[in-house]
Design an enzyme around this catalytic site. Structure first.
Site, mmCIF file in Angstrom:
data_model
loop_
_atom_site.group_PDB
_atom_site.id
_atom_site.type_symbol
_atom_site.label_atom_id
_atom_site.label_comp_id
_atom_site.label_asym_id
_atom_site.label_seq_id
_atom_site.Cartn_x
_atom_site.Cartn_y
_atom_site.Cartn_z
ATOM 1 N N HIS A 71 -7.073 4.195 3.132
ATOM 2 C CA HIS A 71 -6.646 4.062 1.732
ATOM 3 C C HIS A 71 -6.907 5.319 0.901
ATOM 4 C CE1 HIS A 71 -5.511 -0.085 2.254
ATOM 5 N NE2 HIS A 71 -6.565 -0.173 3.052
ATOM 6 N N ASN B 281 0.823 -1.218 0.000
ATOM 7 C CA ASN B 281 0.000 0.000 0.000
ATOM 8 C C ASN B 281 0.852 1.262 0.000
ATOM 9 O OD1 ASN B 281 -2.469 -1.536 0.263
ATOM 10 N ND2 ASN B 281 -1.757 -2.002 2.330
ATOM 11 N N SER C 295 -10.713 -1.304 1.084
ATOM 12 C CA SER C 295 -9.350 -1.811 0.873
ATOM 13 C C SER C 295 -9.259 -2.948 -0.133
ATOM 14 C CB SER C 295 -8.751 -2.255 2.200
ATOM 15 O OG SER C 295 -9.571 -3.208 2.823
ATOM 16 N N GLU D 249 -15.743 3.049 5.464
ATOM 17 C CA GLU D 249 -14.433 3.465 4.948
ATOM 18 C C GLU D 249 -14.679 4.412 3.783
ATOM 19 O OE1 GLU D 249 -12.126 -0.056 4.013
ATOM 20 O OE2 GLU D 249 -12.616 -0.941 5.947
ATOM 21 N N LYS E 244 0.275 3.501 4.902
ATOM 22 C CA LYS E 244 -0.003 3.254 3.485
ATOM 23 C C LYS E 244 0.655 4.365 2.664
ATOM 24 C CE LYS E 244 -3.423 0.123 4.928
ATOM 25 N NZ LYS E 244 -3.135 0.053 6.363
ATOM 26 N N HIS F 268 -13.161 -2.909 7.661
ATOM 27 C CA HIS F 268 -11.932 -3.643 7.979
ATOM 28 C C HIS F 268 -12.099 -4.497 9.239
ATOM 29 C CE1 HIS F 268 -7.585 -3.946 9.173
ATOM 30 N NE2 HIS F 268 -7.492 -4.165 7.879
ATOM 31 N N ASP G 27 -13.094 5.431 8.130
ATOM 32 C CA ASP G 27 -11.706 4.980 8.057
ATOM 33 C C ASP G 27 -11.153 5.431 6.698
ATOM 34 O OD1 ASP G 27 -9.392 3.492 7.580
ATOM 35 O OD2 ASP G 27 -10.096 1.763 8.709
HETATM 36 C C1 LIG Z 1 -9.206 0.008 5.972
HETATM 37 C C2 LIG Z 1 -8.077 -0.309 6.905
HETATM 38 N N1 LIG Z 1 -8.115 0.146 8.166
HETATM 39 C C3 LIG Z 1 -7.146 -0.111 9.050
HETATM 40 C C4 LIG Z 1 -6.052 -0.871 8.690
HETATM 41 C C5 LIG Z 1 -4.997 -1.184 9.700
HETATM 42 O O1 LIG Z 1 -3.945 -0.274 9.569
HETATM 43 P P1 LIG Z 1 -2.479 -0.635 10.076
HETATM 44 O O2 LIG Z 1 -1.867 -1.445 8.995
HETATM 45 O O3 LIG Z 1 -1.840 0.695 10.273
HETATM 46 O O4 LIG Z 1 -2.630 -1.394 11.337
HETATM 47 C C6 LIG Z 1 -5.944 -1.345 7.391
HETATM 48 C C7 LIG Z 1 -4.740 -2.113 6.997
HETATM 49 O O5 LIG Z 1 -4.692 -3.063 6.373
HETATM 50 C C8 LIG Z 1 -6.991 -1.077 6.474
HETATM 51 O O6 LIG Z 1 -6.960 -1.567 5.221
#
Ligand SMILES: Cc1ncc(COP(=O)(O)O)c(C=O)c1O
Length: 399
Positions: free
Chosen positions: A218, A50, A190, A186, A244, A143, A215
């Site tokens: 991305h 990412n 993702s 989100e 990311k 997520h 969230d």
């Molecule tokens: C939408 C989403 N939120 C949160 C996370 C978690 O983030 P981190 O990798 O910083 O723990 C991810 C990571 O894969 C994600 O895709």
């Protein structure tokens, strides 16, 4: 070897039998956007991480990280509530709040940790102030860390169909309890690379007096004006990650001052965890300096993703509703996705297969991710490898 290993081996055999064993592979960075196998020396073009802007290997980030470590230490020693916060971390939080058009921000050690602790903190507010349990309504595709937050809060979320805001409206309309209504979603999903309609979400949550959490893992850095993401202050709380497009690790929550002060007092991932290393935060500070000047890189990534979607569509392949740097090539069955990923890897590209439980059964895919370092020739090479690989998989199934 311990006396319990037999139990663990039995458990692992269950994953192996389902073809769902996960294991870490060895790869190291072999230059911007490239990964190298330490034993064979094989080099792959990375279409899976990412690192959208290619910042994770940017020397400005590592230099600023080193400078902050030299000034404040490589570790932070304890939770911020114990040993306090260096002024530059406070200043960084102000920069992050304004990036998201919010009053305040709090830094967490990871996006997973932020999501997993923010949801129970919000649910606790409901129980403490309204005397009623929180009502959580979530997009089905949020997520895993947000689901973990719901479980930690002891609240079973009501799920609306992915990006179906009429369904969200209906579910919120059915709730008449006194508890705080919390909507989780989100801004960019993702595994699908599609976007949520923030304006509509805002309107619906205002109508139902629901607290909107988005969230932006991305979207941050790679989408929106100057890479600010898609929310622009149109939510009650935003979670965004450094891991990311910002090329580092960690995350932040941006919200009002009152929400952040509530988190200081209730978010267990903030209270009971050592504050992130100054080394990591220095790198974030440098990434924020670079973001406004990276419009060309963002446009390049968007252009590559769009051309790739066209290549896939012309070949009759399904890229869902992708509208961002994340482009799924949905092939359906697990074994097809795995075989295709292997063929693509043999052609020199890393585009990993994504399978249940990360995506629904029958929705297995290669998750292709575009970065600022990718060239048009690399994108074309990947597209050709996928189209050829899909043909080979189909021929094998017929034969
Ligand atoms: C939408 C989403 N939120 C949160 C996370 C978690 O983030 P981190 O990798 O910083 O723990 C991810 C990571 O894969 C994600 O895709």
């Amino acid at each position: 070897m311990t006396r319990f290993d037999n139990l663990f081996q039995q458990g692992l055999a269950g994953f192996a039998a389902q073809g769902r064993m996960r294991a870490c592979k060895q790869w190291h960075a072999a230059g911007p956007g490239l990964l190298q196998h330490p034993d064979t020396g094989a080099v792959l073009v990375d279409f899976s991480s990412n690192d959208y802007l290619g910042l994770r290997t940017n020397p400005l980030l590592s230099a600023r990280g080193m400078a902050w470590a030299q000034a404040e230490g490589s570790g932070s020693g304890a939770s911020r509530l114990v040993t306090g916060t260096p002024p530059q971390t406070m200043a960084l939080e102000q920069r992050l709040a304004s990036l998201k058009g919010m009053e305040a921000a709090r830094i967490f050690s990871s996006g997973w940790q932020a999501n997993a602790s923010v949801v129970p903190a919000l649910a606790r507010l409901s129980a403490q102030v309204t005397g009623a349990p929180a009502i959580i309504v979530a997009d089905r595709f949020i997520h895993a860390s947000l689901y973990h937050g719901c479980a930690a809060a002891g609240v079973r979320p009501k799920r609306f169909r992915h990006n179906d805001l009429a369904h969200l409206d209906t579910l919120l309309g059915q709730e008449s309890g006194d508890g705080l209504k919390i909507v989780l979603t989100e801004s960019v999903f993702s595994m699908d690379g599609d976007r949520a309609d923030i304006e509509q979400l805002r309107a619906i949550t205002l109508r139902h007096n629901a607290f909107l959490c988005v969230d932006e893992a991305h979207a941050t850095g790679i989408l929106g004006t100057q890479g600010k993401g898609l929310v622009n202050g149109q939510a009650d709380l935003v979670v965004a990650t450094f891991s990311k497009a910002l090329g580092g690790m960690g995350a932040f929550v941006a919200a009002s001052e009152a929400v952040c002060r509530w988190l200081d007092n209730t978010a267990s991932g903030f209270i009971y965890s050592t504050a992130p290393s100054p080394m990591v935060l220095g790198a974030v500070d440098a990434a924020l300096d670079l973001l406004p000047g990276m419009a060309d890189q963002r446009a390049h990534v968007a252009g590559l993703a769009s051309a790739f979607r066209q290549r896939m569509a012309c070949a009759g392949l399904d890229v869902g509703l992708s509208a961002t740097q994340i482009v799924p090539v949905v092939v359906g069955a697990e074994h097809t996705a795995l075989a295709l990923a292997r063929l693509v890897e043999q052609a020199g590209f890393l585009a990993v297969a994504i399978r249940p439980p990360t995506v629904p059964p029958g929705g297995c895919r290669l998750r292709v991710v575009f970065h600022a370092h990718h060239t048009e020739a690399q994108m074309e090479g990947l597209a050709a490898a996928i189209i050829e690989g899909v043909g080979a998989c189909a021929a094998e199934m017929k034969g």
